[in-house]
Scaffold this motif. Structure first.
Motif, PDB file in Angstrom:
ATOM      1  N   ARG B 257       0.523  -1.199   0.002  1.00 28.04           N
ATOM      2  CA  ARG B 257       0.112  -0.132   0.080  1.00 28.04           C
ATOM      3  C   ARG B 257       0.985   1.332  -0.002  1.00 28.04           C
ATOM      4  O   ARG B 257       0.633   2.169  -0.529  1.00 28.04           O
ATOM      5  CB  ARG B 257      -0.835   0.031   1.104  1.00 28.04           C
ATOM      6  CG  ARG B 257      -2.214   1.297   1.090  1.00 28.04           C
ATOM      7  CD  ARG B 257      -2.418   1.659   2.549  1.00 28.04           C
ATOM      8  NE  ARG B 257      -2.913   0.506   3.379  1.00 28.04           N
ATOM      9  CZ  ARG B 257      -4.155   0.310   3.518  1.00 28.04           C
ATOM     10  NH1 ARG B 257      -5.138   1.061   3.003  1.00 28.04           N
ATOM     11  NH2 ARG B 257      -4.773  -0.665   4.495  1.00 28.04           N
ATOM     12  N   ALA B 260       2.162   2.105  -3.269  1.00 27.30           N
ATOM     13  CA  ALA B 260       1.454   2.845  -4.208  1.00 27.30           C
ATOM     14  C   ALA B 260       1.377   4.074  -4.272  1.00 27.30           C
ATOM     15  O   ALA B 260       1.105   4.856  -4.892  1.00 27.30           O
ATOM     16  CB  ALA B 260      -0.130   2.340  -4.031  1.00 27.30           C
ATOM     17  N   ALA B 270      -0.189   1.798  -9.533  1.00 27.58           N
ATOM     18  CA  ALA B 270      -0.461   2.456  -8.341  1.00 27.58           C
ATOM     19  C   ALA B 270      -1.771   1.963  -7.668  1.00 27.58           C
ATOM     20  O   ALA B 270      -1.921   1.484  -6.475  1.00 27.58           O
ATOM     21  CB  ALA B 270      -0.704   4.008  -8.071  1.00 27.58           C
ATOM     22  N   LEU B 273      -1.407  -1.824  -6.875  1.00 29.24           N
ATOM     23  CA  LEU B 273      -0.621  -1.969  -5.677  1.00 29.24           C
ATOM     24  C   LEU B 273      -1.685  -1.504  -4.352  1.00 29.24           C
ATOM     25  O   LEU B 273      -1.838  -2.329  -3.232  1.00 29.24           O
ATOM     26  CB  LEU B 273       0.458  -0.948  -5.528  1.00 29.24           C
ATOM     27  CG  LEU B 273       1.575  -1.642  -6.378  1.00 29.24           C
ATOM     28  CD1 LEU B 273       2.832  -0.517  -6.491  1.00 29.24           C
ATOM     29  CD2 LEU B 273       2.065  -2.925  -5.827  1.00 29.24           C
ATOM     30  N   GLN B 274      -2.363  -0.617  -4.630  1.00 25.02           N
ATOM     31  CA  GLN B 274      -3.433  -0.102  -3.603  1.00 25.02           C
ATOM     32  C   GLN B 274      -4.671  -1.265  -3.407  1.00 25.02           C
ATOM     33  O   GLN B 274      -4.763  -1.590  -2.050  1.00 25.02           O
ATOM     34  CB  GLN B 274      -3.990   1.167  -3.920  1.00 25.02           C
ATOM     35  CG  GLN B 274      -5.063   1.929  -3.194  1.00 25.02           C
ATOM     36  CD  GLN B 274      -4.574   2.303  -1.838  1.00 25.02           C
ATOM     37  OE1 GLN B 274      -3.609   3.189  -1.686  1.00 25.02           O
ATOM     38  NE2 GLN B 274      -5.692   2.116  -0.788  1.00 25.02           N
ATOM     39  N   ARG B 277      -3.612  -5.437  -3.463  1.00 21.98           N
ATOM     40  CA  ARG B 277      -2.356  -5.736  -2.896  1.00 21.98           C
ATOM     41  C   ARG B 277      -2.653  -7.224  -2.209  1.00 21.98           C
ATOM     42  O   ARG B 277      -1.752  -8.159  -1.977  1.00 21.98           O
ATOM     43  CB  ARG B 277      -2.031  -4.989  -1.663  1.00 21.98           C
ATOM     44  CG  ARG B 277      -3.103  -4.693  -0.583  1.00 21.98           C
ATOM     45  CD  ARG B 277      -2.738  -3.589   0.243  1.00 21.98           C
ATOM     46  NE  ARG B 277      -3.510  -3.406   1.479  1.00 21.98           N
ATOM     47  CZ  ARG B 277      -4.936  -2.815   1.460  1.00 21.98           C
ATOM     48  NH1 ARG B 277      -5.144  -2.359   0.205  1.00 21.98           N
ATOM     49  NH2 ARG B 277      -5.494  -3.041   2.427  1.00 21.98           N
TER      50      ARG B 277
END
Lengths: 324, 325, 268
Positions: B257, B260, B270, B273-274, B277
């Motif tokens: 997180r 990101a 991003a 990843l957020q 995850r």
């Protein structure tokens, strides 16, 4: 207590409970068959089985033309096609079978090739489940999806098995579920007892090493078993989803755990045992009085627990000779 | 960023990581004796409910912070309750081996969860809210968690280097051979199972305060596999493995997180990843099991899986029938 | 007939019976692996148990050490009944064994393998060990010394730190003997201790077994296939065939027993 319970509810309610129990029990059975098939040849519990179940439900939902909600990458998307439910059921389950084969390739095969601790397989299969569940969430969010109400075409919503004065209404979907499951169990029974694959399966589950010496191509065989297992999970997922709703990406995890109860009850790796276990647990759940419905979810586990303590090999399993 | 600011910002994460290490150890303890138990989340949940109920319903309301002494008392009671339940559960289920034991402990966890959902005292599906805080900020929990982890590690280090640790490993290697050498396997299996349960119960009691709320979603089946992943990713040969595994795996989703937020990343990455995850987390679990170098051979001992087992069973049946000479 | 011989021998040597196997039967789903077997092992004996494959010899060891219960019959050790005891209780009474297919703790060191078997002789428990009390530390040191001493007996002292499963086959067999000795048994059961050894090793082992018997005041029962080794080493021999005791007595008597000759010639 039992008697008063029966008396209070009247016999039509018993009839309903039995039919409901058979209906849900038969779904447990086909779901657990997929579990037990993999266990019988590899001796491992595939914790991704519950996630494949979920995936199958989403596949079928998409194929019937269902639209997605507001969250996730695929928000508001839907397929331009609207397959009839039965086609979507079969196709969605085939896709689930393919997903199961992919899981086998990525999470099981490398470990098997390396001769790794089976414990690791447990964890990697759960890792695969985490991936599947979260991919679903990433794509379509965690909303509840309901199959369109017209999936059975012109069939009525319920059928009255009683008289006009004393109706015993059974939801059509329950009857469909039971029929489909019964059909699948019959086909599988034939398949296992009368085909080359089935004989090979029995041989491998009896003694994997000898079977491979006899020239059964183990890898091809494992792939097919995983496909079949995923197909059954997808079927079960779609049937449950169409009966109630698809309750989000985690929908299959609880079902997957309950499936453990089913296969242990019947005997781990035992094919008829999975069917028997499914029906027993389905019926037991159907007879839980409404006042205690909160405890319904614990029945499978309580039965599992007692079975392991009393007879670990399950109802239909053979006893294991103590290792010396 | 100053040290204090760093600790304030990441307080929750740091404490969570250490709690993860402790939970990893709670799974590791029975595994030392070769027992694959997934019961830890059940004891964790139990400990949490004990703390939550005592602090919100039993202990008198106090001004300011929740007294530390009461927290310690809760931890003690959680430990005792976990030990009693572990003995009652362990005596019947530790007769089971391998996957059967794992499944029985899963069932135990699920039964506890259903009970927690339905009982009045546990607050049903809603759970228990507003569990009082013994510290001003979450980083304050380090006062409890660091000593506990330190003590646990010293305990395990000493255990492993002395005779009892050796006995546990012998049982993990070959229970029957250990039995014929005069070791009572049941006794030691139960010991390691109870120790693991006590640790999980104590961690639960701390976590209930730490999380401020406690409900049936704490300590479920997925948690047990995550703890097991702590152990296996870190390595199950010594206690260091679960500690490292617990810390790293707990931090991982938060690290992703955090990544990101790095500027200059493409938006899709991003966002992935957020929001994705946990997908990466799952992939890493799979990859860590698939690609990690094998750490010795525990196949034969930890879990007896049907394939090996079926073959062995047949062989042994034959052997014992024939007298195996 | 068999009992007659034993009584005759006991009178002759004036020795006490250490282990009495009385009418022991063990069935496995219909098959009788051990059938009504009775014999007595006297203190100080090196007692050979021989017979063709599948005669029930290892099953008998498993029954004596409590790994499998007998279907019927009694086991008397030092005048106490040990028939239904668990394996660790039997070990604590002073019966130790080795395994035919080697059951070492493979991932542990050679020294640890032996140290584990000191279990019944240790007094300090978990708490003392965790607190590192002087007694626990002293005891740990004693355990190590004792283990090293036993390893020296079987010629493995310099391999003490190696992982057990990396040892050669012969070394693993000797380690099993050292581990069994660490129990401080009075009765030692050796299941094919010479299997897989070359003739030189076999001769050395034969020598070792005799030395161990004398040094540790042991009584030894051994299962062995290599007939010359058994004949040379044992003072008493029992022959099993299809679970039944077909002969018992001194080597020269057994060697000429027609039933024994038939059993062996019929097979080999």
């Amino acid at each position: 207590m039992q008697a008063s319970f029966l008396f209070n509810h009247g016999h039509h309610s018993i009839f309903t409970a039995i039919l409901n129990g058979l209906s849900i029990g038969s779904v447990y059975a086909i779901f657990a068959l997929g579990y037990t098939l993999v266990f019988s040849i590899l001796g491992i519990i595939n914790f991704a089985h519950g996630a494949i179940f979920t995936l199958g439900a989403y596949f079928s939902y998409t194929l019937t033309g269902g639209a997605f909600g507001f969250n996730g990458l695929l928000a508001n998307a839907s397929l331009p096609i609207h397959l009839p439910f039965l086609f979507a059921l079969v196709l969605g389950s085939i896709l689930a079978g393919i997903a199961s084969v992919i899981v086998e390739r990525l999470a099981f095969r490398p470990l098997r090739k390396r001769g790794a601790d089976p414990l690791l397989t447990l964890v990697s299969s759960l890792g695969a489940a985490v991936v599947i569940v979260n991919v679903i969430q990433y794509l379509v969010g965690s909303e509840i999806y309901t199959f369109p109400s017209d999936i059975y075409g012109r069939l009525p919503a319920s059928i009255n098995f009683g008289t006009v004065e004393r109706p015993i209404a059974i939801r059509t979907v329950q009857i469909v579920i039971f029929s489909v499951s019964a059909l699948i169990v019959s086909i599988l029974t034939y398949f296992i007892n009368f085909t080359r694959f089935g004989k090979a399966l029995q041989a491998v589950s009896e003694d994997a090493i000898t079977a491979s010496l006899l020239g059964i191509n183990t890898e091809k065989f494992i792939t097919f078993t995983f496909f079949l297992s995923g197909f059954l999970a997808g079927l079960a997922g779609t049937l449950v989803g169409s009966s109630v709703s698809i309750a989000g990406p985690y929908f299959g995890i609880a079902f997957g755990l309950k499936g453990l109860g089913v296969i242990v009850l019947g005997g781990l790796g035992n094919i008829p045992g999975a069917v028997l276990g499914g029906l027993v647990i389905g019926l037991a759940e159907a007879f839980v009085p409404a006042d205690y419905s909160g405890y319904k979810e614990a029945i499978a586990f309580a039965l599992l627990f007692m079975m392991l303590l009393v007879r670990p090999q399950g109802l239909l399993g053979r006893s294991v000779i103590q290792k010396v | 960023m100053t040290m204090t600011a760093f600790l304030e910002t990441y307080g929750f994460l740091i404490v969570s990581m250490l709690l993860g290490a402790l939970l990893g150890l709670s799974v590791y303890l029975p595994l030392m004796a070769g027992q694959l138990s997934l019961a830890s989340p059940g004891f964790y949940a139990l400990g949490g409910y004990i703390a939550a109920i005592l602090s919100t319903q039993v202990f008198p309301v106090t001004e300011g912070s929740f007294p530390l002494l009461e927290l310690l008392l809760e931890m003690l009671l959680a430990a005792i309750a976990a030990a009693v339940l572990a003995i009652a559960l362990g005596i019947p289920v530790l007769r089971l081996r391998g996957i059967y034991l794992a499944i029985a402990t899963i069932a135990f966890v699920e039964i506890l969860r259903v009970l927690a959902l339905n009982l009045e005292i546990t607050g049903g599906a809603v759970g228990i809210f507003g569990i009082p805080q013994p510290f001003q900020s979450q980083i304050g929990y380090l006062w409890i968690v660091v000593p506990l982890l330190g003590l646990s590690m010293v305990f395990l280090y000493r255990l492993e280097s002395m005779h009892v640790g050796r006995v546990l490993r012998a049982i993990r290697e070959d229970e029957l051979a250990a039995d014929t050498m005069g070791i009572n396997p049941t006794h030691y299996k139960l010991l390691s199972f109870v120790l693991g349960a006590v640790l999980a119960g104590v961690v639960g009691a701390i976590s209930a305060h730490f999380l401020n709320t406690w409900n049936a979603r704490q300590g479920t089946f997925d948690a047990s596999i995550v703890y097991l992943a702590f152990v296996l990713s870190g390595g199950s040969r010594t206690f260091v493995g679960p500690v490292v595994g617990g810390i790293v795996l707990t931090a991982l989703p938060e690290i992703l997180r955090g990544m990101a937020g790095i500027s200059g990343l493409p938006i899709w990455l991003a966002q992935f990843l957020q929001d994705g995850r946990l997908i990466i987390f799952g992939l890493l679990i799979v990859m860590s099991t698939v690609f990690l170098p094998p750490r010795g051979n525990y196949t034969r001992t930890v879990t007896t899986m049907a394939m090996a087992k079926a073959a062995a069973r047949q062989r042994e049946t034959r052997e014992t029938r024939e007298g195996s000479d | 007939m068999a009992t007659g011989i034993i009584e005759a021998r006991m009178e002759q040597h004036g020795q006490f019976p250490l282990l009495e196997v009385q009418q022991v039967t063990r069935r496995f789903s219909g098959l009788v692996a051990v059938n009504q077997v009775s014999f007595t092992v006297a203190q100080g004996d090196i007692f050979g148990l021989i017979g063709p494959n599948g005669a029930g010899k290892t099953t008998l060891f498993n029954v004596i050490t409590g790994l499998i219960p007998p279907s019927s019959g009694q086991l008397i050790y030092q005048n106490q009944r040990i028939t239904k005891l668990q394996p660790h209780r039997i070990a604590a009474k002073g019966i130790a064994r080795t395994f035919q297919n080697l059951r070492l703790f493979g991932n542990l060191s050679v020294l640890e393998n032996v140290a584990i078997a000191r279990h019944t002789h240790r007094r300090s428990g978990l708490v003392q060990e965790i607190l590192r009390t002087p007694r626990a530390i002293a005891e740990e040191r004693q355990t190590h010394l004792k283990a090293l001493e036993l390893l020296a007996w079987v010629g493995l002292a310099e391999k003490a730190e190696q992982t057990a499963r990396n040892l050669s086959y012969g070394d693993q067999r000797r380690l099993e003997i050292a581990r069994a000795l660490a129990v401080e048994p009075r009765l030692l059961l050796l299941d094919e201790p010479a299997a897989g050894m070359n003739p030189n090793e076999k001769a050395a082992l034969s020598q070792l077994i005799r030395q161990l018997r004398d040094a540790f005041n042991l009584t030894i029962v051994l299962i062995e296939h290599h007939v010359p080794l058994v004949m040379g080493l044992c003072n008493q021999i029992a022959v099993l065939d299809f679970g039944q005791l077909i002969a018992i007595g001194q080597p020269e008597v057994v060697r000429q027993d027609p039933a024994v000759i038939a059993a062996y010639l019929g097979k080999e």
